[in-house]
Design a protein around this motif. Sequence first.
Motif, mmCIF file in Angstrom:
data_model
loop_
_atom_site.group_PDB
_atom_site.id
_atom_site.type_symbol
_atom_site.label_atom_id
_atom_site.label_comp_id
_atom_site.label_asym_id
_atom_site.label_seq_id
_atom_site.Cartn_x
_atom_site.Cartn_y
_atom_site.Cartn_z
ATOM 1 N N MET A 243 0.850 -1.202 -0.114
ATOM 2 C CA MET A 243 -0.011 -0.055 0.007
ATOM 3 C C MET A 243 0.828 1.038 0.186
ATOM 4 N N ASN A 244 2.275 0.978 0.071
ATOM 5 C CA ASN A 244 3.231 2.382 -0.270
ATOM 6 C C ASN A 244 4.249 1.660 -0.918
ATOM 7 N N ASN A 245 5.064 2.684 -1.323
ATOM 8 C CA ASN A 245 6.377 2.285 -2.044
ATOM 9 C C ASN A 245 7.180 1.437 -1.381
ATOM 10 N N ILE A 246 7.284 0.250 -1.616
ATOM 11 C CA ILE A 246 8.381 -0.617 -0.683
ATOM 12 C C ILE A 246 9.294 -1.028 -1.503
ATOM 13 N N SER A 247 10.701 -1.052 -0.902
ATOM 14 C CA SER A 247 11.837 -1.132 -1.811
ATOM 15 C C SER A 247 11.729 -2.465 -2.084
ATOM 16 N N LYS A 248 12.305 -2.622 -3.706
ATOM 17 C CA LYS A 248 12.292 -3.566 -4.340
ATOM 18 C C LYS A 248 13.335 -4.706 -3.740
ATOM 19 N N VAL A 249 14.331 -4.143 -3.259
ATOM 20 C CA VAL A 249 15.254 -4.963 -2.492
ATOM 21 C C VAL A 249 14.748 -6.131 -1.884
ATOM 22 N N GLY A 250 13.500 -5.704 -1.085
ATOM 23 C CA GLY A 250 12.543 -6.467 -0.237
ATOM 24 C C GLY A 250 11.572 -7.464 -1.279
ATOM 25 N N THR A 251 10.855 -6.712 -1.874
ATOM 26 C CA THR A 251 9.886 -7.459 -2.552
ATOM 27 C C THR A 251 10.258 -8.388 -3.557
ATOM 28 N N ASN A 252 11.491 -8.331 -4.194
ATOM 29 C CA ASN A 252 12.123 -9.206 -5.197
ATOM 30 C C ASN A 252 12.317 -10.472 -4.228
ATOM 31 N N ARG A 253 12.289 -10.571 -3.175
ATOM 32 C CA ARG A 253 12.684 -11.802 -2.217
ATOM 33 C C ARG A 253 11.363 -12.762 -2.309
ATOM 34 N N LEU A 254 10.325 -12.099 -2.576
ATOM 35 C CA LEU A 254 9.097 -12.750 -2.818
ATOM 36 C C LEU A 254 8.933 -14.262 -3.528
ATOM 37 N N GLY A 255 9.514 -13.877 -4.705
ATOM 38 C CA GLY A 255 9.449 -14.996 -5.817
ATOM 39 C C GLY A 255 8.438 -15.071 -6.778
ATOM 40 N N ASP A 256 8.255 -15.949 -7.217
ATOM 41 C CA ASP A 256 7.249 -16.310 -8.409
ATOM 42 C C ASP A 256 6.090 -16.903 -7.969
ATOM 43 N N ARG A 257 6.123 -17.163 -6.602
ATOM 44 C CA ARG A 257 4.688 -17.822 -5.971
ATOM 45 C C ARG A 257 3.777 -16.771 -5.510
ATOM 46 N N TYR A 258 4.303 -15.619 -5.687
ATOM 47 C CA TYR A 258 3.582 -14.229 -5.149
ATOM 48 C C TYR A 258 3.220 -13.411 -5.990
ATOM 49 N N GLU A 259 2.099 -12.674 -6.156
ATOM 50 C CA GLU A 259 1.623 -12.027 -6.997
ATOM 51 C C GLU A 259 1.165 -10.756 -6.405
ATOM 52 N N PHE A 260 1.654 -9.439 -6.835
ATOM 53 C CA PHE A 260 0.956 -8.167 -6.201
ATOM 54 C C PHE A 260 -0.426 -7.866 -7.070
ATOM 55 N N THR A 261 -1.366 -7.304 -6.083
ATOM 56 C CA THR A 261 -2.776 -7.140 -6.602
ATOM 57 C C THR A 261 -3.123 -5.577 -6.269
ATOM 58 N N SER A 262 -3.873 -5.080 -7.462
ATOM 59 C CA SER A 262 -4.067 -3.466 -7.245
ATOM 60 C C SER A 262 -5.427 -3.627 -6.467
ATOM 61 N N GLU A 263 -6.082 -4.695 -6.119
ATOM 62 C CA GLU A 263 -7.398 -4.756 -5.616
ATOM 63 C C GLU A 263 -7.219 -5.304 -4.143
ATOM 64 N N LEU A 264 -7.362 -4.588 -3.166
ATOM 65 C CA LEU A 264 -7.396 -4.617 -1.483
ATOM 66 C C LEU A 264 -8.139 -6.009 -1.302
ATOM 67 N N ALA A 265 -9.232 -6.248 -1.883
ATOM 68 C CA ALA A 265 -10.174 -7.162 -1.406
ATOM 69 C C ALA A 265 -9.665 -8.528 -1.951
ATOM 70 N N ASP A 266 -8.485 -8.728 -2.720
ATOM 71 C CA ASP A 266 -8.038 -9.832 -3.071
ATOM 72 C C ASP A 266 -6.894 -10.311 -2.346
ATOM 73 N N ALA A 267 -6.410 -9.385 -1.661
ATOM 74 C CA ALA A 267 -5.163 -9.318 -0.775
ATOM 75 C C ALA A 267 -4.912 -10.683 0.242
ATOM 76 N N ASN A 268 -4.114 -11.353 0.418
ATOM 77 C CA ASN A 268 -3.778 -12.201 1.543
ATOM 78 C C ASN A 268 -2.802 -11.655 2.389
ATOM 79 N N ALA A 269 -2.132 -10.613 1.943
ATOM 80 C CA ALA A 269 -1.163 -10.193 2.771
ATOM 81 C C ALA A 269 -0.639 -8.387 2.394
ATOM 82 N N ILE A 270 -0.627 -7.716 3.347
ATOM 83 C CA ILE A 270 -0.309 -6.305 2.920
ATOM 84 C C ILE A 270 0.974 -5.878 3.368
ATOM 85 N N LEU A 271 1.879 -5.274 2.388
ATOM 86 C CA LEU A 271 2.887 -4.581 2.787
ATOM 87 C C LEU A 271 2.609 -3.252 3.043
ATOM 88 N N VAL A 272 2.985 -2.664 4.013
ATOM 89 C CA VAL A 272 2.710 -1.033 4.322
ATOM 90 C C VAL A 272 3.877 -0.393 4.843
#
Length: 385
Positions: A1-30
């Motif tokens: 929900m904010n600009n989170i450093s890609k140094v961190g988000t790149n660690r999520l890997g291929d099994r994770y997908e970012f969504t622009s719809e909050l209702a679809d989210a299983n987790a939030i980075l803020v």
Amino acid sequence: MNNISKVGTNRLGDRYEFTSELADANAILVRSARLHDIELPKELLAIARAGAGVNNIPLDRCAESGIVVFNTPGANANAVKELVLCGMLLACRDIIGGIDWVRANSDDPEVGKKAEKAKKQFAGCELAGKTLGVIGLGAIGAAVANAALSLGMRVLGYDPYLSINAAWSLDRNIKHVTDVNELYSNADFITIHVPATADTKGMIGADEIALMKRGAVVLNLARDVLVDEQAMAEALDDGHIARYVTDFANPASTNMRNAIVTPHLGASTGEAEDNCAIMAVNELKDYLENGNIVHSVNFGAVDLGPIAADGRIAVFHHNAQGMLGKITQCVADSDLNIENMSNKSRGAYAYTLIEVSGTPEAANTVVEKVAQLPDVMRVRTIARV
């Protein structure tokens, strides 16, 4: 929900997908986005705050829904420590006034010569030999205290909730006082590093200021609400407090006489943002994939390591008597075998993580039974990948 450093988000890997719809989210980075007035998705499992403060997150509402809230203590400690040291230097030597004088006289061909006379009005004192009082000896407070010793200062530390890990990180030459009033009356510089809670709001008020040395410097890079700003303004006006250094700009602080106000720069370094993002992502992944909870602010710490059996059952429940027995009985009545288990409570809430071997069908049956127990808020299964 904010600009989170890609140094961190790149660690999520291929099994994770970012969504622009909050209702679809299983987790939030803020970071700073306010979540109090937002309807949280039913499928939301966790919120990771890339930073230490969590005032922007509805902790109780999350706990009641079995949503784990993480923060990243210590990830930005060095950045804040360095700004505290900068604040002390700015407060004891009128560096800002000197810079402003040079700029105002930049067109004068004789500026260098005149500076030799003008500099007297900006003279100050040195930090070496002065006493620093540190309130709150967590990651940031401990780092500040240790650094101040290296500058030749005497350091007093106060923290009634000092953890073993924090104690180990402190230099043995730091004096740990058990009465904060001793710190107030003996320190030349006082810096605050505690969270904003009902107990700490306004903790530096008129009574506390009255105990401080005349000419003391107060630094607040934690939260603005920790200081009674009206009392501080009055103390600055009469000279009882020489300088107030704060990282929180508001109509009160920006109009104080002899205040040094920065625009919330404490953790605003590239390194700190990277560190916070990495820690937040690692916490999320470990919870989502293994059920482990590290650095949560609303549930106790549970760590069974990577999944070694077929899977795990994670149960969020109220800290009620007999709950652990009821949960394990549901497992015992099934075709599952308990391989490992951990249970931790935190206030009114508790978390139980059980590693099991058996079929997914049996695990689903257990989940259905446990979910029907009184005081259970949420149950989830985690399969070994």
